[in-house]
Design a protein around this motif. Structure first.
Motif, short mmCIF file in Angstrom:
data_model
loop_
_atom_site.label_atom_id
_atom_site.label_comp_id
_atom_site.label_asym_id
_atom_site.label_seq_id
_atom_site.Cartn_x
_atom_site.Cartn_y
_atom_site.Cartn_z
N MET B 1 -68.95 22.66 -7.55
CA MET B 1 -70.07 22.27 -6.72
C MET B 1 -70.99 23.43 -6.41
SD MET B 1 -68.00 19.94 -4.16
CE MET B 1 -69.37 19.41 -3.16
N SER B 12 -70.94 16.14 -9.14
CA SER B 12 -69.56 16.22 -8.69
C SER B 12 -68.58 16.42 -9.83
CB SER B 12 -69.15 15.00 -7.88
OG SER B 12 -69.92 14.94 -6.72
N GLY B 13 -69.06 16.77 -10.98
CA GLY B 13 -68.17 17.18 -12.06
C GLY B 13 -67.26 16.08 -12.55
N ASP B 14 -67.58 14.84 -12.27
CA ASP B 14 -66.72 13.77 -12.75
C ASP B 14 -67.51 12.92 -13.70
OD1 ASP B 14 -64.00 12.15 -11.68
OD2 ASP B 14 -65.49 11.02 -12.78
#
Lengths: 276, 276
Positions: B1, B12-14
């Motif tokens: 983040m 959010s890296g997802d």
């Protein structure tokens, strides 16, 4: 946020945030998690938020996708480190916490009592840090705990330095039934105080630069608090001890509490005027 | 983040969280705030998120209504205590932080070096706590800082105890250009290491129960880390010192670091097997 009646009131305690708007629903779900409920299921979330299970399920799936909730090994839902990061990376008052922390550790070591740092937010106080003393009385507050300012020594101390209209707001705030932690200890209650009594107390606290509320929340504990000031002299936080309701103990701990409050204030740049 | 390239990557890296969904936009805005950018304007938020100003303005208004952003006296937007509370009240691993904290204070006092506690989250490490030593070298990590595990001693130490497939994920993770803080110090860089070199390092760290990376991030600093174990023996965190890249200093600080790591583990219930 820690009050279980948050469901009935508009989410997040703000009259402009609609609890049924998408963001309101997300917050109602995230706010359902707390120290006593760190893991919940979809049906539990539905019960706590009053939202239909189908909505909860959909929002939970979205929150997992965005990394704000995770499903633990036991199938229960928990909040994630990512949610913690989101609030911690930029929270303005956490600089205060990190400056105060070593002083608080010293104080706890010396007096062997629960040591807390709290700030005012609206009509509530929020605990930025709480250092637990193994030998101390039961302490029902946890870090990031939010309580109405008018029920604690730190809250009334912080109110004492504010202009009258803000004091009126804080002293007259609706405490409600769920004024404290989700599971208060037996015998804990809001001290019955009229607004006039609260006004007299805050006037005394301001004069003394020190607040003491023996036996307020439970008969056998006391909270004592001193102000922490920034370089302009403004009171920015309260430093508190939670200890046995024993006048001799309170008297013996007070000088160390005062000295530590003064040290943190000096570290923040406060240079107190010389007394005549 | 904390990586400025978060805009390009899914929020959010997802991979399941769509950055243009309403919640994705909210998170992109909240994630724009960090320690080096604690206060931002709507145009700055538009620039940082890549969202149109009109959208940013609308979402900001909503975030203010829900108490997650506030407009400070200077008109700048800041995150609120309420956002901090949301993540802090239930974050599962913060119990670890609060147990480790007094031990970390003691260690800092004894060795007078920056003292950090970090955990693994995916292929990153997240700093749960960082105690700054006034006499220490410049420390570029901050609490709630997230960095790829493969670039620090704590991250490689934590990787060392994982099964091979997880190690491969972590050691092969894409570090990218923005691997570190938003404003890294002059000379800071990712140490050029092949995955084979990283594998040899983690094997050594695991054998030694100790990680040392002298001169990795900047030539004049070193990171040293030891494991913290829970009662099942699982490595749950890394305890680290950041200090001058001086072999004599590292040797003199290591026993205290090892002893403190062992003490925290004991406090978590770990009872190490006797060595033959």
């Amino acid at each position: 946020m820690s009050r279980p009646d948050a469901d009935a009131a508009p989410s997040s305690g703000d009259e402009h945030g609609r609890p049924d708007a998408p963001l309101g629903r997300v917050l109602r779900i995230l706010e359902s998690f707390d120290q006593t409920h760190p893991a919940l299921t979809v049906p539990e979330l539905a019960a706590r938020t009053g939202l239909p299970s189908s909505s909860v399920y959909r929002i939970v799936r979205e929150l997992i996708a965005y990394g704000l909730l995770e499903r633990a090994g036991d199938g229960m839902l928990r909040t994630t480190l990512r949610l913690w990061e989101l609030g911690t990376r930029s929270a303005p008052r956490l600089r205060l916490r990190s400056i105060a922390l070593p002083f608080m550790e010293d104080l706890r070591r010396i007096v062997q009592q629960h040591t807390q740092l709290s700030v005012l937010d609206g009509t509530d106080t929020v605990y930025l840090e709480r250092l637990q003393a193994s030998s101390g009385v039961r302490n029902i507050m946890s870090p990031a705990q939010r309580v109405p300012a008018r029920v604690t020594s730190s809250g009334l101390l912080l109110a004492a330095y504010l202009p009258p209209y803000r004091q009126t707001e804080i002293l007259g705030a609706d405490v409600g039934e769920h004024w404290l932690v989700a599971e208060p200890p037996p015998g804990a209650r809001v001290h019955e105080a009229t607004i006039e009594e609260l006004r007299r107390l805050t006037a005394r606290f301001r004069r003394d630069n020190f607040a003491s509320l023996p036996g307020w929340i439970t008969p056998d504990t006391a909270g004592i608090s001193v102000p922490v000031r920034d370089r302009t002299g403004e009171v920015v936080a309260a430093l508190s001890l939670i200890l046995d309701n024993d006048p001799a103990l309170i008297d013996s701990c007070l000088p160390a509490l005062r000295a530590t409050g003064a040290s943190i204030s000096r570290f923040l740049g406060w240079d107190p005027p010389a007394r005549g």
